[in-house]
Motif scaffolding. Structure first.
Motif, short mmCIF file in Angstrom:
data_model
loop_
_atom_site.label_atom_id
_atom_site.label_comp_id
_atom_site.label_asym_id
_atom_site.label_seq_id
_atom_site.Cartn_x
_atom_site.Cartn_y
_atom_site.Cartn_z
N ASP A 1 42.98 35.48 45.88
CA ASP A 1 41.46 35.05 45.18
C ASP A 1 40.59 36.07 45.02
OD1 ASP A 1 42.09 33.13 47.51
OD2 ASP A 1 42.55 34.48 48.74
N LEU A 2 40.84 37.17 43.87
CA LEU A 2 40.00 38.17 43.29
C LEU A 2 39.08 37.78 41.89
CD1 LEU A 2 38.33 41.13 43.57
CD2 LEU A 2 40.50 42.27 42.07
N ALA A 3 39.50 36.89 41.29
CA ALA A 3 39.15 36.17 40.04
C ALA A 3 38.34 35.67 40.21
CB ALA A 3 40.30 35.46 39.10
N ALA A 4 37.93 34.75 41.24
CA ALA A 4 37.40 33.77 41.71
C ALA A 4 35.92 34.12 42.36
CB ALA A 4 37.48 32.85 42.27
N ASN A 5 36.19 35.43 42.72
CA ASN A 5 35.66 36.65 43.20
C ASN A 5 35.51 37.70 42.94
OD1 ASN A 5 34.69 35.07 46.24
ND2 ASN A 5 36.70 35.07 45.60
N ALA A 6 35.43 37.63 41.46
CA ALA A 6 35.19 38.71 40.65
C ALA A 6 33.43 39.09 41.11
CB ALA A 6 35.76 38.86 39.41
N ASP A 7 32.70 38.52 40.92
CA ASP A 7 31.39 39.01 40.47
C ASP A 7 30.57 39.41 42.09
OD1 ASP A 7 31.59 36.88 42.80
OD2 ASP A 7 29.27 35.87 41.72
N ALA A 8 31.11 39.55 43.08
CA ALA A 8 30.75 40.05 44.33
C ALA A 8 31.10 41.61 44.28
CB ALA A 8 32.10 39.71 46.05
N PHE A 9 32.35 41.72 43.18
CA PHE A 9 32.27 42.73 43.10
C PHE A 9 32.02 43.54 41.41
CE2 PHE A 9 35.79 41.49 45.49
CZ PHE A 9 36.21 42.05 46.43
N ASP A 10 31.08 43.54 41.70
CA ASP A 10 30.55 43.51 39.31
C ASP A 10 31.65 43.39 38.73
OD1 ASP A 10 28.03 44.54 38.38
OD2 ASP A 10 28.32 46.37 38.25
N ASP A 11 31.86 42.53 38.49
CA ASP A 11 32.96 42.03 37.91
C ASP A 11 34.01 43.43 37.14
OD1 ASP A 11 33.26 39.29 37.09
OD2 ASP A 11 30.30 39.69 36.67
N ASP B 1 42.08 38.67 33.58
CA ASP B 1 41.10 39.54 32.22
C ASP B 1 39.51 39.53 32.07
OD1 ASP B 1 43.52 37.53 32.32
OD2 ASP B 1 44.52 39.06 31.01
N GLY B 2 38.95 38.90 32.98
CA GLY B 2 37.62 38.20 32.79
C GLY B 2 36.76 39.87 33.34
N MET B 3 37.64 40.07 34.28
CA MET B 3 36.77 41.74 34.95
C MET B 3 37.18 42.76 33.95
SD MET B 3 38.44 41.53 39.12
CE MET B 3 37.36 42.46 39.60
N ASP B 4 35.75 43.73 34.15
CA ASP B 4 35.93 45.34 33.08
C ASP B 4 37.70 46.32 33.69
OD1 ASP B 4 34.55 44.59 31.44
OD2 ASP B 4 32.75 44.87 32.53
N TYR B 5 38.36 45.97 33.87
CA TYR B 5 39.50 46.86 33.76
C TYR B 5 38.61 48.75 33.28
CZ TYR B 5 43.78 49.76 34.79
OH TYR B 5 45.01 50.29 35.89
N ASP C 1 49.95 46.01 32.86
CA ASP C 1 51.30 44.81 32.30
C ASP C 1 51.80 43.02 33.39
OD1 ASP C 1 51.01 46.50 30.31
OD2 ASP C 1 53.21 47.38 30.72
N SER C 2 51.49 43.93 34.88
CA SER C 2 51.63 42.69 35.75
C SER C 2 50.40 42.54 36.14
CB SER C 2 52.35 43.57 36.55
OG SER C 2 53.14 42.41 38.11
N VAL C 3 49.99 43.14 37.45
CA VAL C 3 48.66 42.66 37.75
C VAL C 3 47.40 42.23 37.42
CG1 VAL C 3 46.75 42.98 39.30
CG2 VAL C 3 49.06 44.63 39.67
#
Length: 297
Positions: free
Chosen positions: A138-148, A174-178, A165-167
């Motif tokens: 559910d993280l990608a759909a709620n990425a904005d809650a974590f400032d992406d 991929d849309g979140m800033d890692y 490589d996996s997570v």
């Protein structure tokens, strides 16, 4: 809440090692009555607190036995390179079968596995306890809650490799800033977000004192991208069993359960605001003397 004073990545521990055989002076290394070379260099991964704790514990134990012990901090890649070259004698924080598998595969012919001392190690993606998600799914759909943002640790770490490589590809992150930098930087971000009451997602692992210092929860990993629980192994240089046969035997028998490890980590990092671990470890040893005596019995 007492916050840990973050370690310097250039920190060095303990006494200066005596001259080794083969040095320019040609002097032979001192030998203890138990047959071990007196000087010992332990390599410690930057920011990996279970390894720092175990290394500081063994440093104190071995100095009491007459060894001259030096701790040298570095990232995982140079640690394994140095261990294979004989620049380091031992490291105590190798996670298998997943996290550090690439390094063991690369350098395995030149390093020696001394066995696992803890079997409860686990890679995690952790968020603040009141975050609006419970699963990586559910993280990608709620990425904005974590400032992406997903905040990572050292780029050369096994945890970074698994995350990259996996997570991230499995859960479409991929849309979140890692962000990768260092463990101290990640912990600083975690501290700032907690103080501000903001959501944050970080790469983390168990055992780690942060789980006692902050209100955190691990995101569920339904696809198993982070793997099962791992063992924390001690690894020695190819010459360790010749240069330090008694120590090699002690490390093969070394075991430390997570409750003991948490208590040591808490004393060093959560209840202590300095990098002067010596007195803290000495007090912990006094409080756990029977266990500590068993390490070299």
């Amino acid at each position: 809440m007492t916050k840990r004073h973050l370690i310097s990545t250039l920190a060095l521990g303990g006494a200066t090692a005596l001259a080794l055989s083969g040095c320019a002076s040609g002097a032979e290394a001192e030998t203890l009555d138990n047959g071990d070379r007196q000087d010992l260099t332990i390599a410690v991964f930057n920011g990996w607190d279970e390894g720092i704790a175990a290394s500081e514990l063994w440093k104190a134990v071995l100095q009491e036995q007459g060894y001259d012990v030096e701790l040298e901090y570095a990232d995982a890649a140079p640690v394994f390179q140095g261990l294979s070259d004989g620049d380091y004698d031992v490291t105590l924080d190798t996670w298998l079968p997943i996290t550090h598998a690439d390094y063991v595969e690369k350098y395995g012919d030149d390093i020696v596995d001394l066995g696992a001392w803890n079997e409860d190690a686990k890679l995690t993606i952790a968020v603040n306890e009141d975050a609006p998600v419970d699963s990586l799914a559910d993280l990608a759909a709620n990425a904005d809650a974590f400032d992406d943002r997903l905040v990572g640790i050292e780029p050369g770490s096994g945890l970074n490799r698994v995350t990259t490589d996996s997570v991230i590809p499995t859960y479409g992150l991929d849309g979140m800033d890692y962000l990768t930098s260092s463990t101290p930087a990640m912990l600083a971000e975690l501290t700032a977000a907690t103080d501000a009451g903001e959501n944050i997602a970080v790469t983390l692992w168990r055992p780690h004192w942060a789980y006692d210092a902050f209100a955190l929860k691990d995101l569920e990993d339904p696809e198993g991208t982070l793997g099962d629980a791992e063992g924390i192994h001690s690894f020695g240089s190819s010459s360790l069993e010749d240069s330090h046969p008694t120590l090699a035997g002690w490390l093969k028998d070394f075991r430390m359960d997570s409750e003991l490890l948490y208590s040591l980590e808490n004393a060093m990092f959560n209840e202590n605001d300095t990098d002067d671990y010596g007195p803290i470890v000495e007090q912990w040893i006094a409080d756990n003397q029977e266990y500590v005596d068993s390490l070299t019995s």
